[in-house]
Design an enzyme around this catalytic site. Structure first.
Site, PDB file in Angstrom:
ATOM      1  N   GLY A  73       0.855  -1.182   0.000  1.00  0.00           N
ATOM      2  CA  GLY A  73       0.000   0.000   0.000  1.00  0.00           C
ATOM      3  C   GLY A  73       0.885   1.224   0.000  1.00  0.00           C
ATOM      4  N   SER A  74       1.150   1.733   1.195  1.00  0.00           N
ATOM      5  CA  SER A  74       2.069   2.878   1.284  1.00  0.00           C
ATOM      6  C   SER A  74       3.455   2.494   0.787  1.00  0.00           C
ATOM      7  CB  SER A  74       2.172   3.338   2.741  1.00  0.00           C
ATOM      8  OG  SER A  74       0.912   3.728   3.212  1.00  0.00           O
ATOM      9  N   ASP A 130       2.812  13.582  -8.606  1.00  0.00           N
ATOM     10  CA  ASP A 130       3.025  15.036  -8.558  1.00  0.00           C
ATOM     11  C   ASP A 130       1.955  15.754  -9.371  1.00  0.00           C
ATOM     12  OD1 ASP A 130       5.224  14.590  -7.033  1.00  0.00           O
ATOM     13  OD2 ASP A 130       6.702  15.039  -8.604  1.00  0.00           O
ATOM     14  N   GLN A 167     -24.518  32.059  17.765  1.00  0.00           N
ATOM     15  CA  GLN A 167     -23.101  32.297  17.475  1.00  0.00           C
ATOM     16  C   GLN A 167     -22.326  30.988  17.298  1.00  0.00           C
ATOM     17  OE1 GLN A 167     -20.543  34.421  20.337  1.00  0.00           O
ATOM     18  NE2 GLN A 167     -20.605  36.073  18.852  1.00  0.00           N
ATOM     19  N   GLY A 227     -29.721  15.991  13.637  1.00  0.00           N
ATOM     20  CA  GLY A 227     -30.237  14.658  13.330  1.00  0.00           C
ATOM     21  C   GLY A 227     -30.584  14.492  11.861  1.00  0.00           C
ATOM     22  N   GLU A 239      -4.249   7.695  -3.079  1.00  0.00           N
ATOM     23  CA  GLU A 239      -3.151   8.459  -3.714  1.00  0.00           C
ATOM     24  C   GLU A 239      -2.087   8.855  -2.696  1.00  0.00           C
ATOM     25  OE1 GLU A 239      -5.233  10.341  -7.582  1.00  0.00           O
ATOM     26  OE2 GLU A 239      -3.188  10.773  -7.061  1.00  0.00           O
ATOM     27  N   THR A 290      -1.492   8.026   1.601  1.00  0.00           N
ATOM     28  CA  THR A 290      -2.199   8.498   2.798  1.00  0.00           C
ATOM     29  C   THR A 290      -1.635   9.851   3.228  1.00  0.00           C
ATOM     30  OG1 THR A 290      -0.639   7.505   4.328  1.00  0.00           O
ATOM     31  CG2 THR A 290      -2.478   6.105   3.608  1.00  0.00           C
TER      32      THR A 290
HETATM   33  C1  LIG Z   1     -11.364   3.432  -2.481  1.00  0.00           C
HETATM   34  C2  LIG Z   1      -9.929   3.227  -2.799  1.00  0.00           C
HETATM   35  C3  LIG Z   1      -9.499   3.447  -4.093  1.00  0.00           C
HETATM   36  C4  LIG Z   1      -8.164   3.216  -4.428  1.00  0.00           C
HETATM   37  N1  LIG Z   1      -7.766   3.388  -5.732  1.00  0.00           N
HETATM   38  C5  LIG Z   1      -6.503   3.028  -6.080  1.00  0.00           C
HETATM   39  C6  LIG Z   1      -6.083   3.059  -7.447  1.00  0.00           C
HETATM   40  O1  LIG Z   1      -6.833   3.455  -8.340  1.00  0.00           O
HETATM   41  N2  LIG Z   1      -4.844   2.643  -7.757  1.00  0.00           N
HETATM   42  C7  LIG Z   1      -3.978   2.211  -6.819  1.00  0.00           C
HETATM   43  O2  LIG Z   1      -2.877   1.837  -7.167  1.00  0.00           O
HETATM   44  N3  LIG Z   1      -4.335   2.191  -5.506  1.00  0.00           N
HETATM   45  C8  LIG Z   1      -5.568   2.579  -5.118  1.00  0.00           C
HETATM   46  N4  LIG Z   1      -5.943   2.533  -3.793  1.00  0.00           N
HETATM   47  C9  LIG Z   1      -4.979   2.143  -2.794  1.00  0.00           C
HETATM   48  C10 LIG Z   1      -4.504   3.298  -1.921  1.00  0.00           C
HETATM   49  O3  LIG Z   1      -3.658   4.144  -2.632  1.00  0.00           O
HETATM   50  C11 LIG Z   1      -3.877   2.704  -0.671  1.00  0.00           C
HETATM   51  O4  LIG Z   1      -4.943   2.234   0.122  1.00  0.00           O
HETATM   52  C12 LIG Z   1      -3.041   3.681   0.093  1.00  0.00           C
HETATM   53  O5  LIG Z   1      -1.899   3.986  -0.605  1.00  0.00           O
HETATM   54  C13 LIG Z   1      -2.680   3.175   1.472  1.00  0.00           C
HETATM   55  O6  LIG Z   1      -2.253   1.854   1.484  1.00  0.00           O
HETATM   56  P1  LIG Z   1      -2.865   0.797   2.501  1.00  0.00           P
HETATM   57  O7  LIG Z   1      -4.319   0.944   2.409  1.00  0.00           O
HETATM   58  O8  LIG Z   1      -2.295  -0.520   2.208  1.00  0.00           O
HETATM   59  O9  LIG Z   1      -2.430   1.295   3.915  1.00  0.00           O
HETATM   60  P2  LIG Z   1      -1.069   0.977   4.704  1.00  0.00           P
HETATM   61  O10 LIG Z   1       0.066   1.329   3.843  1.00  0.00           O
HETATM   62  O11 LIG Z   1      -1.139  -0.393   5.240  1.00  0.00           O
HETATM   63  O12 LIG Z   1      -1.187   2.023   5.862  1.00  0.00           O
HETATM   64  C14 LIG Z   1      -1.966   1.822   7.058  1.00  0.00           C
HETATM   65  C15 LIG Z   1      -1.752   3.022   7.959  1.00  0.00           C
HETATM   66  O13 LIG Z   1      -0.357   3.156   8.293  1.00  0.00           O
HETATM   67  C16 LIG Z   1       0.130   4.401   7.917  1.00  0.00           C
HETATM   68  N5  LIG Z   1       1.508   4.289   7.437  1.00  0.00           N
HETATM   69  C17 LIG Z   1       2.015   3.363   6.600  1.00  0.00           C
HETATM   70  N6  LIG Z   1       3.301   3.580   6.363  1.00  0.00           N
HETATM   71  C18 LIG Z   1       3.629   4.683   7.077  1.00  0.00           C
HETATM   72  C19 LIG Z   1       4.823   5.404   7.253  1.00  0.00           C
HETATM   73  N7  LIG Z   1       5.949   5.069   6.632  1.00  0.00           N
HETATM   74  N8  LIG Z   1       4.794   6.481   8.063  1.00  0.00           N
HETATM   75  C20 LIG Z   1       3.640   6.854   8.682  1.00  0.00           C
HETATM   76  N9  LIG Z   1       2.491   6.190   8.553  1.00  0.00           N
HETATM   77  C21 LIG Z   1       2.487   5.121   7.762  1.00  0.00           C
HETATM   78  C22 LIG Z   1      -0.804   4.865   6.822  1.00  0.00           C
HETATM   79  O14 LIG Z   1      -0.773   6.266   6.671  1.00  0.00           O
HETATM   80  C23 LIG Z   1      -2.127   4.339   7.307  1.00  0.00           C
HETATM   81  O15 LIG Z   1      -2.676   5.232   8.210  1.00  0.00           O
HETATM   82  C24 LIG Z   1      -7.254   2.800  -3.436  1.00  0.00           C
HETATM   83  C25 LIG Z   1      -7.704   2.608  -2.136  1.00  0.00           C
HETATM   84  C26 LIG Z   1      -9.016   2.813  -1.814  1.00  0.00           C
HETATM   85  C27 LIG Z   1      -9.448   2.577  -0.414  1.00  0.00           C
END
Ligand SMILES: Cc1cc2nc3c(=O)[nH]c(=O)nc-3n(C[C@H](O)[C@H](O)[C@H](O)COP(=O)(O)OP(=O)(O)OC[C@H]3O[C@@H](n4cnc5c(N)ncnc54)[C@H](O)[C@@H]3O)c2cc1C
Ligand SMILES: Cc1cc2nc3c(=O)[nH]c(=O)nc-3n(C[C@H](O)[C@H](O)[C@@H](O)COP(=O)(O)OP(=O)(O)OC[C@H]3O[C@@H](n4cnc5c(N)ncnc54)[C@H](O)[C@@H]3O)c2cc1C
Lengths: 389, 263
Positions: free
Chosen positions: A130-131, A239, A278, A340, A363, A365
């Site tokens: 993911g990340s 970017d 307010q 509500g 894109e 996190t």
């Molecule tokens: C609805 C949806 C659409 C998507 N569309 C696409 C798409 O079109 N193409 C594509 O390629 N991907 C897509 N994704 C994937 C998306 O880009 C990933 O979900 C995202 O990059 C995060 O990866 P992960 O969910 O595995 O989270 P993880 O990487 O497992 O992260 C879990 C948590 O840990 C934190 N974390 C992880 N590493 C670090 C670090 N080094 N430092 C600090 N915090 C960290 C993260 O910020 C997060 O809060 C999509 C996801 C969703 C949910």
């Protein structure tokens, strides 16, 4: 506020607003409820030429840049970011080609994407990556004048709906960060199929699906750029695309603010419209301040990004992180202002709050964006070799 | 194929009021829109163009501001536009309007098909299309809900009538007026908007159409407005609410209470 848009930019904004008002707003609740891909609206967007905003005129586009794209995305997002995401994801899929594609590739694919005849998608994420993009397992092996792809991509926006996929795969595991490459895979390529379609908290009109590659054979000329450029292409694409995620946030926040102010002026409690309290005024004021600040950052950032600056990654990350946090805050407050009623499906703000969350996740996190900004600051100040103390 | 689409600028009736003294529309401050049926007329033409290729010209008779309506239709893909505008046209009734529009169609010759809306939401007469067809000596069909070319020289149409639907084949050139079933008007496109913005739109007056001053405008109009009045508001109305079943039940009770025979 006036952001001094050109006449053509205003034309793009007004047309996107018209489509949002006439075509998206009336059906957004139903699309959300049914988790239905908005094909009718995609056809309207194709008819309107908006799919070609950032694509050069020689490939059938309008020859605009990131700012023009942001201006359109913002208006679409004001009505529904599920729909706007489907639109924007095609751009995300197109950028690798736009930035690194050969002339023939551009001629073939960008013309189709610009006309909206076919949608594009961008496929990087996998279950274990993911990340940490470098952890991807999908591989591409050269075999004569073909590549053979194996692996599974997860959560791909427009998966199953688009027909052109920019896919990141490992071409040489021994080369580490220089061992990944981007390929174009088309619907119908042998060995390419779709897996599970996800059910989601928000942006339910947008399709999120698995892509499965089982000995998927594609002609070698589907490689984008060169072998080994994969991660560079991914970073450069982000970017370009991250300000667009910011404009999804600005549009969504504006959409929630529009509803909250209108509602607060009409809802009477204790004999007065609640906007006379307010506590509510301050909430609305904070929502408006944050939305306008986010918009100012996106417009300035997008304009700057169109000059191809050296610090693009930092500014793009700022646009994404700030506007998506604003969208989350503003939509949450909008629900509070509607009380509500805001919590009920009969009103559109609970959907906006559910939708907003994705902007802080996909894109890259927001934690990852802050990592990028922090790392860039470290490098920048390191290069300065001077002190401010 | 050359298609002419006739459009009319009308006040947005959603916001329109009737002056209680003069019984005429209060037009001040009311936004002008394109007569909704006329957007469907343009869409019908554009769909024929998509399928078979065609040149489409949009025309309107109206004040100089009506030019914006023409550009708006061009922004959806219509090729050319002509504005019929002349002080001499002022006060035209349906006859005089149709006279001017028919003369414009003749000047645009060759024309294979003229498409009008079913009716204008302000004047509401539904006369202009049929009158034009008569002046042009074109076969006509009103209230068309679907259409396509049957062959090079014929248009096949389905029209809505109170009794049901009719299917006809019309030899071209012909004139039709359309209802909303022909298809949802498409959204404008940026490229067409840019083209429309720059397009030169010719303005034709009575002289350009070779019409004498007494043929057009108030002078050429047969309609004499004897009296205009607002019908008294009916207060004896009941609005049923709830879903269909609930409404049906309420209706039944009301009819029963009114002692309608058979209930
Ligand atoms: C609805 C949806 C659409 C998507 N569309 C696409 C798409 O079109 N193409 C594509 O390629 N991907 C897509 N994704 C994937 C998306 O880009 C990933 O979900 C995202 O990059 C995060 O990866 P992960 O969910 O595995 O989270 P993880 O990487 O497992 O992260 C879990 C948590 O840990 C934190 N974390 C992880 N590493 C670090 C670090 N080094 N430092 C600090 N915090 C960290 C993260 O910020 C997060 O809060 C999509 C996801 C969703 C949910
Ligand atoms: C009771 C009554 C009183 C009237 N009084 C007056 C008056 O005092 N002064 C006066 O000036 N007029 C008057 N009129 C005429 C009327 O307002 C219109 O000007 C007439 O020309 C058009 O008729 P319509 O709006 O009913 O159009 P319809 O016949 O309902 O329109 C059908 C279609 O014809 C085409 N069309 C109609 N008008 C135009 C146009 N201008 N340009 C291009 N295409 C067009 C469109 O495609 C439209 O959808 C009166 C009409 C009535 C019924």
């Amino acid at each position: 506020m006036n952001y001094f848009l050109s006449e053509e930019q205003e034309m793009i904004r007004d047309l996107a607003e018209q489509i949002a008002t006439e075509r998206i707003r009336p059906v957004r609740a139903e699309l959300d409820e049914r988790e239905e891909f908005p094909w009718e609206i995609m056809k309207d967007l194709a008819q309107s030429d908006l799919f070609g905003i950032y694509i050069p005129e020689e490939y059938g586009g309008l020859g605009g840049g990131i700012l023009e794209n942001c201006v359109a995305v913002e208006q679409l997002a004001r009505a529904c970011i599920g729909v706007a995401t489907s639109f924007a994801a095609s751009g995300l899929g197109a950028y690798p080609l736009l930035l690194f594609g050969s002339d023939e590739q551009k001629q073939t694919y960008l013309t189709q994407i610009a006309s909206g005849r076919r949608l594009a998608a961008f496929a990087v994420t996998e279950s274990g990556a993911g990340s940490d993009v470098s952890a991807i397992q999908t591989s591409a092996r050269r075999d004569g004048d073909h590549y053979v792809l194996n692996g599974t991509k997860q959560w791909i926006t427009n998966g199953g709906e688009s027909e052109i996929y920019s896919v990141l795969a490992i071409t040489d595991r021994s080369k580490g960060p220089r061992g990944a490459s981007f390929f174009i895979v088309e619907t119908g390529d042998p060995g390419f199929s779709f897996g599970k379609k996800e059910t989601k908290l928000g942006i339910r009109a947008s399709a999120t699906r698995e892509l499965v590659f089982q000995d998927c054979r594609i002609p070698a000329d589907r490689l984008i750029g060169r072998e080994g450029l994969g991660f560079v292409i991914a970073m450069k694409t982000f970017d370009k695309s991250r300000p667009g995620i910011g404009s999804l946030g600005v549009g969504l926040a504006q959409g929630a603010l529009d509803l909250a102010v209108e509602y607060a002026r009409k809802r009477v409690q204790f004999g007065k419209p609640i906007i006379s309290f307010q506590a509510i005024q301050h909430k609305l004021a904070n929502m408006a301040i944050k939305t306008e600040a986010a918009r100012a950052l996106i417009y300035a950032g997008a304009r700057y990004m169109d000059t191809d600056p050296a610090d693009a990654s930092k500014i793009a990350a700022m646009c994404k992180v700030f506007a998506s946090d604003v969208a989350m805050e503003v939509t949450t407050e909008a629900v509070q202002v509607l009380g509500g009623y805001g919590y009920m499906r009969d009103y559109p703000v609970e959907k906006m709050m559910r939708d907003a969350k994705i902007l802080q996740i996909y894109e890259g996190t927001n934690e990852i964006q802050r990592n990028i900004i922090g790392q860039e600051l470290n490098k920048e100040y390191g290069r300065l070799k001077r002190s401010f103390f | 194929m050359h298609i002419v689409v006739c459009i009319k600028q009308v006040p947005d009736t959603k916001n329109v009021r009737i002056d209680p003294d003069t019984h005429t529309l209060v037009r001040q401050g009311v936004e002008s829109i394109i007569n909704p049926f006329d957007l469907f007329a343009a869409e019908a033409a554009l769909r024929l163009k998509d399928r078979h290729g065609a040149k489409i010209t949009v025309i309107t008779m109206g004040p100089p501001q009506a030019e914006t309506a023409l550009r708006e239709v061009m922004a959806r893909g219509v090729d050319e536009a002509v504005l019929l505008s002349d002080r001499a046209f002022a006060g035209s009734d349906t006859w005089a309007t149709a006279t001017a529009l028919a003369a414009a169609v003749k000047k645009l010759n060759p024309v294979d098909l003229v498409i009008c809306g079913k009716q204008a939401i302000d004047g509401d007469t539904a006369q202009v299309g049929p009158e034009m067809a008569t002046f042009l000596d074109f076969p006509q069909a009103a209230c068309v809900k679907s259409l396509d070319l049957a062959d090079q020289h014929h248009l096949q149409i389905t029209r809505q009538t109170d009794e049901g639907t009719e299917v006809w084949k019309l030899p071209l050139p012909a004139l039709i007026t359309v209802v909303k079933d022909v298809g949802e008007p498409r959204v404008p496109s940026i490229k067409h908007k840019l083209r429309a913005k720059k397009a030169a739109i010719p303005v034709w007056g009575a002289a350009d159409l070779e019409l004498a001053p007494e043929q057009v405008g108030l002078a050429g109009s047969f309609t004499q407005v004897v009296r205009v009045f607002s019908p008294p508001r009916r207060s004896d109305r009941i609005l049923l609410e709830g879903d269909a079943t609930q409404q049906a039940e309420q209706l039944y009770d009301l009819l029963k209470a009114a002692k309608v025979p058979g209930i």
